[in-house]
Structures are given as structure tokens and as C-alpha cells.
Design an enzyme around this catalytic site. Structure first.
Site: not given
Length: 232
Positions: A156, A201-202, A218, A221
Site C-alpha cells: 500500500h 523503494t516502490k 540499488r 552485483k
């Protein structure tokens, strides 16, 4: 955050009253069936324990019936809409009934898996969560995957007055590290690893065999298996 309206609260309280009536009534009926010398002085304790267990069983059943009648709408929920009504009642179920159950460390993982399945999560074979799946009906995880201790997966989005539901899809053989956060709309490919404490993150898309970490997460590897497959 939008205020939950009176109609959603009244609707939920009616469902809660039904759950309590069924749970307590069934517990009293079961205890009454036992001979008087059974349980003896523990009869009151047994009654309370049976009422709690049966209450949750009925809560799962009523919740699934609610989802069948008012399924959660994927996407933005407009104010005053049927989608908003269903989402708000769903929030009340979790705040008042299920949150304390799924966030406890008392339940063993096999039992917690059954709880998530009862709440509508789609979990593949040999997949377990030691973390919290806050939106089970909108969470799909493949086979042989693990959600680490105190990780959180939610589907949500609440941003100011905006309310939106976005499913989370996690593939086979995925490892989500302890204390990681997986936000709404995330897609995680087979064999991927989300590092300890990472915040995905979304709407993030994690490829198969990729290792992600950090805040925000992020690509770090690829796993050795993924690198070998790419090389071949």
C-alpha cells in the site's frame, strides 16, 4: 492520511461483533460438551483459550468472505469510492485484529506461514516469512524463498491524502535479508537477494539473480549463478 469514515468503522464493528459471538459461543459450546470432571479448575482458562483460538479462526473466515464480497482494488482509491471503503475496512482488520498476530515472534514459522495463507497471501512451496507481510492478499512469493527476521513487505501507498494499492511479486529462490523493507509495487526476480536492512523503494524492479542493498536499495552485483548463466 485520509480519515477512516464512520461507515467503515460501523461495518467493521459489525463484523467484529459477529466474530466475537461465533468465537465465544463456539468455545462455550465445546467446553460444555466435556464432562464436569474434565479440566476441573482449569475450565475457565480453557474457555478463554478456546475463545481466542476459535475467534481467530472465525476472523480468518470472515475476513476472506469480506475479500470475496469487496475485493481490494489495485490502483489509486478515489475518496468516497467502493475501493476506498474496502481498503479502509482492510486497514481496520489489520490494526485491530491481525497486526499483533503477524508481528509477534511467538508463532513458529510453519504456523505463521499458515496464518499468511489464511489471510490470502500466495506463497509457493517451502517459502516462509520471519518478517511481516502487511498486505497478504496483494503479496505473491514463489517457491523456496525466505523473508528474513523483522523484514517488512507492504503493498500500500499512503502519501498525504493519496491511497493506492500495488501488488508485490517475488519470484522463486529469493532471499530477503533481515530488517529489509520491500515497498508497494516491487518486482523481484528469481534467485535475487535483497541485503540486510535494504530499503527497496516502490515500483522497483529487481532482475533475476541480482543482489541489491542500501537505502534506497540499488544493484550491487549479480549472483555467481546469474553471472555464469549470462556468460554462457
Amino acid at each position: 492520511m485520509r480519515e477512516i469514515g464512520a461507515r467503515e468503522i460501523v461495518f467493521f464493528l459489525c463484523l467484529l461483533a459477529l466474530i466475537l459471538l461465533l468465537g465465544i459461543g463456539s468455545a462455550v459450546w465445546l467446553i460444555a460438551l466435556l464432562p464436569r470432571y474434565y479440566l476441573s479448575d482449569l475450565r475457565g482458562v480453557a474457555l478463554v483459550a478456546a475463545a481466542v483460538v476459535l475467534g481467530y479462526v472465525y476472523a480468518f473466515a470472515v475476513y476472506r468472505l469480506f475479500l470475496r464480497l469487496l475485493p481490494l482494488h489495485q490502483g489509486a482509491a478515489a475518496p468516497g469510492s467502493r475501493a476506498e471503503f474496502a481498503a479502509n475496512v482492510n486497514i481496520l482488520f489489520y490494526l485491530l485484529l491481525f497486526n499483533s498476530l503477524i508481528r509477534t515472534h511467538f508463532l513458529p514459522l510453519p504456523l505463521l506461514r499458515l496464518v499468511y495463507l489464511a489471510l490470502g497471501a500466495r506463497l509457493g512451496h517451502n517459502t516462509y516469512s520471519a518478517g511481516a507481510l502487511l498486505d497478504p492478499p496483494l503479496t505473491r512469493i514463489g517457491r523456496n524463498s525466505i523473508v528474513g527476521h523483522d523484514a517488512v513487505v507492504f503493498a500500500h501507498v499512503i502519501e498525504g491524502d493519496r491511497l493506492e494499492l500495488k501488488p508485490v511479486v517475488i519470484g522463486d529462490g529469493v532471499t530477503i535479508g533481515a530488517h529489509a523493507v520491500i515497498m508497494a509495487g516491487a518486482r523481484i526476480g528469481d534467485g535475487a537477494i535483497i541485503s540486510v536492512g535494504a530499503v527497496l523503494t516502490k515500483d522497483s524492479v529487481v532482475g533475476a539473480g541480482e543482489i541489491w542493498g542500501g537505502m534506497p536499495a540499488r544493484l550491487l552485483k549479480k549472483t555467481a549463478a546469474a553471472s555464469d548463466a549470462a556468460a554462457s
